[in-house]
Structures are given as C-alpha cells and as structure tokens.
Enzyme design. Structure first.
Site, PDB file in Angstrom:
ATOM      1  CG  ASP A  34      -2.211   0.677   1.053  1.00 14.75           C
ATOM      2  OD1 ASP A  34      -3.245  -0.006   1.142  1.00 14.75           O
ATOM      3  OD2 ASP A  34      -2.228   1.903   0.786  1.00 14.75           O
ATOM      4  CG  ASN A  38      -8.211   7.155   0.714  1.00 15.34           C
ATOM      5  OD1 ASN A  38      -8.430   8.079   1.505  1.00 15.34           O
ATOM      6  ND2 ASN A  38      -9.182   6.500   0.113  1.00 15.34           N
ATOM      7  CE  LYS A  87     -12.432   3.916  -0.750  1.00 17.35           C
ATOM      8  NZ  LYS A  87     -12.790   2.914   0.220  1.00 17.35           N
ATOM      9  CB  SER A 127     -17.247  -1.107  -9.501  1.00 14.72           C
ATOM     10  OG  SER A 127     -18.411  -0.402  -9.167  1.00 14.72           O
ATOM     11  CE1 TYR A 152     -13.608   3.698  -8.299  1.00 11.67           C
ATOM     12  CE2 TYR A 152     -15.964   3.725  -8.777  1.00 11.67           C
ATOM     13  CZ  TYR A 152     -14.867   3.113  -8.223  1.00 11.67           C
ATOM     14  OH  TYR A 152     -15.007   1.898  -7.599  1.00 11.67           O
ATOM     15  CE  LYS A 156     -12.437   0.230  -9.526  1.00  9.88           C
ATOM     16  NZ  LYS A 156     -11.230  -0.454  -9.021  1.00  9.88           N
ATOM     17  CG  PHE A 181     -23.625  -5.451  -6.637  1.00  7.89           C
ATOM     18  CD1 PHE A 181     -22.846  -6.371  -7.352  1.00  7.89           C
ATOM     19  CD2 PHE A 181     -24.700  -4.872  -7.277  1.00  7.89           C
ATOM     20  CE1 PHE A 181     -23.148  -6.714  -8.674  1.00  7.89           C
ATOM     21  CE2 PHE A 181     -25.012  -5.211  -8.588  1.00  7.89           C
ATOM     22  CZ  PHE A 181     -24.238  -6.124  -9.284  1.00  7.89           C
TER      23      PHE A 181
HETATM   24  N1  UFG Z   1     -26.898   8.088   0.066  1.00  6.73           N
HETATM   25  C1  UFG Z   1     -27.667   9.012   0.718  1.00  6.73           C
HETATM   26  N2  UFG Z   1     -27.030   9.880   1.561  1.00  6.73           N
HETATM   27  C2  UFG Z   1     -25.686   9.848   1.776  1.00  6.73           C
HETATM   28  C3  UFG Z   1     -24.899   8.884   1.085  1.00  6.73           C
HETATM   29  C4  UFG Z   1     -25.552   8.019   0.220  1.00  6.73           C
HETATM   30  O1  UFG Z   1     -28.886   9.076   0.570  1.00  6.73           O
HETATM   31  O2  UFG Z   1     -25.173  10.675   2.531  1.00  6.73           O
HETATM   32  C5  UFG Z   1     -27.564   7.143  -0.837  1.00  6.73           C
HETATM   33  C6  UFG Z   1     -27.114   7.297  -2.289  1.00  6.73           C
HETATM   34  O3  UFG Z   1     -27.860   8.294  -2.922  1.00  6.73           O
HETATM   35  C7  UFG Z   1     -27.376   5.886  -2.818  1.00  6.73           C
HETATM   36  C8  UFG Z   1     -27.141   4.978  -1.597  1.00  6.73           C
HETATM   37  O4  UFG Z   1     -27.240   5.832  -0.466  1.00  6.73           O
HETATM   38  O5  UFG Z   1     -28.705   5.791  -3.197  1.00  6.73           O
HETATM   39  C9  UFG Z   1     -25.785   4.313  -1.613  1.00  6.73           C
HETATM   40  O6  UFG Z   1     -24.806   5.334  -1.828  1.00  6.73           O
HETATM   41  P1  UFG Z   1     -23.243   5.068  -1.613  1.00  6.73           P
HETATM   42  O7  UFG Z   1     -22.539   6.368  -1.862  1.00  6.73           O
HETATM   43  O8  UFG Z   1     -22.995   4.388  -0.311  1.00  6.73           O
HETATM   44  O9  UFG Z   1     -22.904   3.999  -2.735  1.00  6.73           O
HETATM   45  P2  UFG Z   1     -23.041   4.127  -4.322  1.00  6.73           P
HETATM   46  O10 UFG Z   1     -24.040   3.086  -4.710  1.00  6.73           O
HETATM   47  O11 UFG Z   1     -23.251   5.488  -4.805  1.00  6.73           O
HETATM   48  O12 UFG Z   1     -21.553   3.807  -4.758  1.00  6.73           O
HETATM   49  C10 UFG Z   1     -20.999   2.582  -4.631  1.00  6.73           C
HETATM   50  C11 UFG Z   1     -19.484   2.661  -4.446  1.00  6.73           C
HETATM   51  C12 UFG Z   1     -18.815   3.205  -5.658  1.00  6.73           C
HETATM   52  C13 UFG Z   1     -19.271   2.463  -6.879  1.00  6.73           C
HETATM   53  C14 UFG Z   1     -20.776   2.486  -6.968  1.00  6.73           C
HETATM   54  C15 UFG Z   1     -21.308   1.693  -8.109  1.00  6.73           C
HETATM   55  O13 UFG Z   1     -19.174   3.473  -3.343  1.00  6.73           O
HETATM   56  O14 UFG Z   1     -17.431   3.035  -5.523  1.00  6.73           O
HETATM   57  O15 UFG Z   1     -21.311   1.904  -5.791  1.00  6.73           O
HETATM   58  O16 UFG Z   1     -22.688   1.841  -8.209  1.00  6.73           O
HETATM   59  F1  UFG Z   1     -18.802   3.026  -8.021  1.00  6.73           F
END
Ligand code: UFG
Length: 341
Positions: A34, A38, A87, A127, A152, A156, A181
């Site tokens: 590493d 981060n 990421k 991803s 990002y 991928k 996921f």
């Molecule tokens: N969400 C909120 N409030 C927050 C954070 C997230 O409502 O403060 C919601 C988002 O809108 C989404 C869900 O919670 O509907 C999940 O959001 P995340 O940010 O936890 O995860 P994502 O699905 O956006 O992203 C994840 C990974 C990424 C990857 C992506 C692929 O973190 O690295 O899935 O879909 F690219």
C-alpha cells in the site's frame, strides 16, 4: 503446509485489509502492499492482530514500476489481488486525470510485471458501476456495459478491458474481475472497518458517524425515484463476505492452473436490493439508535436501482454470502464505537 503467498495491492485499505485476514485464515500468506495515501498505518496493527506478527508490509506505490518489480522479485507470489486505486466518484469528476493516471498506470504495471515474472493468477477489483442503470434487474454478467457515469467508473471499465486484452494476447495470465456491489460492515472483532478520511461519501459510514455525533444530520439523496418508497435501491454486501469471494477467486484460478487460461467477470453481491430508507430503519431497529436525517435533492449520477444476479458467483466460485445486511450494520456500528474523532 502454507498455500503460498498472495500479493494484495491496496492491502491496507477497507476491502484489502479484510481480504488479507480472510486469505490468512484460508492458509495463504498475505503480502500487504500500500502507498498509504488513503488509509492509516493503524490498519496494519489490526491486520497483524488478526493474522500474525510477521505479516510483510510493503510501503510501495504501484505506479512506481521499479519499486513494484522489487516486490515481485522478492516474493514470487502465487497470485495478485489488485485493489490499489482511487475510488471517490465525485472527486474523479473534478480531477479526472488524477484517476486515469493512478488507476490505469498502476494496473498496467501490475499486468506487465505479472506476465514478466510468470505470476499467472490475477484478481481485479471491478464494480457494478460498469452496468450503469440496468434495464433489467437483477443484473447479470452478460448485461450491457453502459457508458460510465464518472471518470472513476470509466477506470473500472477500461481496467476490465486492459485485463481482458492482456489475457487474450496469449500471455500466461488468467484473471477474474470481481464486480462488487456496495461493500458495508466491518470485521466482527471490531478491529477492522471502514475509515474514510474526511467526510464520508457512502451511506453506511455517514449513518454511523451521524449517530456517533461526528456529523449533524444525514441527507437522503432524493425520495422521488420510481421505487416503492421513492429512495434508491442497492445491494449491500458484508465486507467479510466480499473478502471471502477473493479467496474463492484465487482458489478457482489456482485449481484451473493447467486447464484454464482466460478471463472472467463475476458479480459479488447478495442478490437482494434495499432502499436507503430500509437501510436507515434496519440500522435504527438493530442498534436501537435513532438517526437524524432529512430528505434532500437527488445526488447527480446516482442510479435508481441495482442489485446482483448471483447465479454465476455461486457456480463459478462456490461462494455465497453468509451475513445479512442487519448483521453488517451492527458490525459497522460496533466498529464506529471503537473510533475516536
Ligand atoms: N446516500 C444518501 N445519503 C448519503 C450517502 C448516500 O442518501 O449521505 C444514498 C445514495 O444516494 C445511494 C445509496 O445511499 O442511493 C448508496 O450510496 P453510496 O454512496 O454508499 O454507494 P453508491 O451506490 O453510490 O456507490 C458505490 C461505491 C462506488 C461504486 C458504486 C457503483 O461506493 O465506488 O457503488 O454503483 F462506483
């Protein structure tokens, strides 16, 4: 008899650290590499506590070809799991070249060195972002790959193509791209978990930090999506289950050593979708803590719903997840309680 060394790039990060522990428990010797850009060095103490004191750690940047080659020469691992990458989706939109340079150059170095030093088995961190908003759910590995929503996500997609092309060039390389996921939760011992530096982007660390008083309020990004409660749906997978999927992928590649030289793509999810409000209510019910949240506008780039078809992961890897989303939330909360602001 140890099963051999596995080099884990990004091995001190959230998924990498849990994978190091899972590999050790499966009889492999994990080698953690590493650049600590981060993650905190304290992750190493935790991995050592859960594995062994002699765990080898290389403070190396995968973009530094010569330094990375030293590690290949020193160790001769049986396989490489390549996690090391930036990421943060939002940051990648602001600083795209930072993402292309780091994520693609590090992968090119890993591929080139793996071929040069005859390290055949490679697992690449991909991803579900490669599917964009799929037309049909659950999404399976043959579903269309849609244009990426962010630089990002594009790294991928391009990364999967780089791995595929390297394998198909006839090089002695076999690879599995695991399409994760949404990883959540923490190690049941509470020694390892997710520690985003700065304000979390992701839902579960934002929930736990808000309940812990580190943040005032969580904003739910939109409740007007075409889903039963109006909030987005995701497939939340416990990080320890995800780590086990990497062990299964390495074993699958090793077993296929003579008969298989190819490239594969495998979804790693639970097959169940949960809305943002379901996650919040599950957290409140299982931990007994109320979350201060409000409904806000949609977050640009969010897809409405995505969850995995898990047929292939069961068949190709013999793997299925053990933990429920509720258990993952309890583990995430137990981990949060160990942290000091
Ligand atoms: N969400 C909120 N409030 C927050 C954070 C997230 O409502 O403060 C919601 C988002 O809108 C989404 C869900 O919670 O509907 C999940 O959001 P995340 O940010 O936890 O995860 P994502 O699905 O956006 O992203 C994840 C990974 C990424 C990857 C992506 C692929 O973190 O690295 O899935 O879909 F690219």
């Amino acid at each position: 008899m140890p099963k051999g060394k596995v080099l884990i790039t990004g091995g001190a990060g959230y998924i990498g650290a849990h994978t190091a522990v899972a590999l050790f428990e499966a009889g492999y010797e994990p080698l953690v590499l590493d650049n600590f850009s981060n993650t905190l060095p304290s992750a190493i103490d935790a991995i050592r506590q859960l594995t062994f004191d002699g765990l080898k750690v290389y403070e190396t940047d995968c973009c530094d070809y010569q330094a990375l080659e030293e590690v290949y020469l020193n160790e001769k691992p049986v396989g490489v799991i390549h996690f090391a990458a930036f990421k943060a989706v939002g940051e990648s939109v602001r600083l795209p070249l930072k993402y292309y340079k780091n994520n693609l150059m590090s992968l090119a170095n890993v591929l080139e060195l793996s071929v040069k030093h005859s390290i055949k088995n490679l697992v690449f961190s991909s991803s579900c972002t490669v599917y964009g908003q799929p037309e049909h759910l659950p999404v399976h590995e043959g579903s269309p790959i849609l244009p990426a929503e962010s630089p990002y996500g594009n790294t991928k997609q391009i990364g999967e193509e780089m791995v595929r092309d390297a394998v198909q060039s006839g090089a002695p390389l076999a690879a599995i791209s695991l399409r994760y996921f949404n990883p959540v939760g923490a190690h049941p011992s509470s020694k390892l978990g997710e520690l985003p530096l700065g304000t979390p982007n992701n839902l579960v660390p934002f929930i736990t930090q808000t309940v812990a008083g580190w943040r005032d309020q969580l904003t739910v990004f939109g409740d007007d999506y075409p889903t039963p409660d109006g909030t987005c749906i995701r497939d939340y997978i416990h990080v320890c289950d995800l780590a086990e999927a990497h062990v299964a992928a390495i074993k699958t590649l090793e077993k296929a050593e003579d008969s298989y030289s190819g490239v594969d793509y495998i979804n790693i999810g639970t097959g169940r979708g949960h809305s943002v409000l379901e996650v919040i209510h599950a957290f409140e019910d299982t931990t007994g803590h109320k979350l201060n949240y409000q409904i806000g506008p949609r977050r640009p780039g969010d897809v409405t719903a995505v969850f995995a078809d898990t047929t292939k992961s069961k068949k190709a890897l013999g793997w299925s997840p053990k933990y429920s989303m509720e258990e993952a939330l309890v583990h995430a909360w137990n981990w949060q309680k160990t942290l000091k602001k």
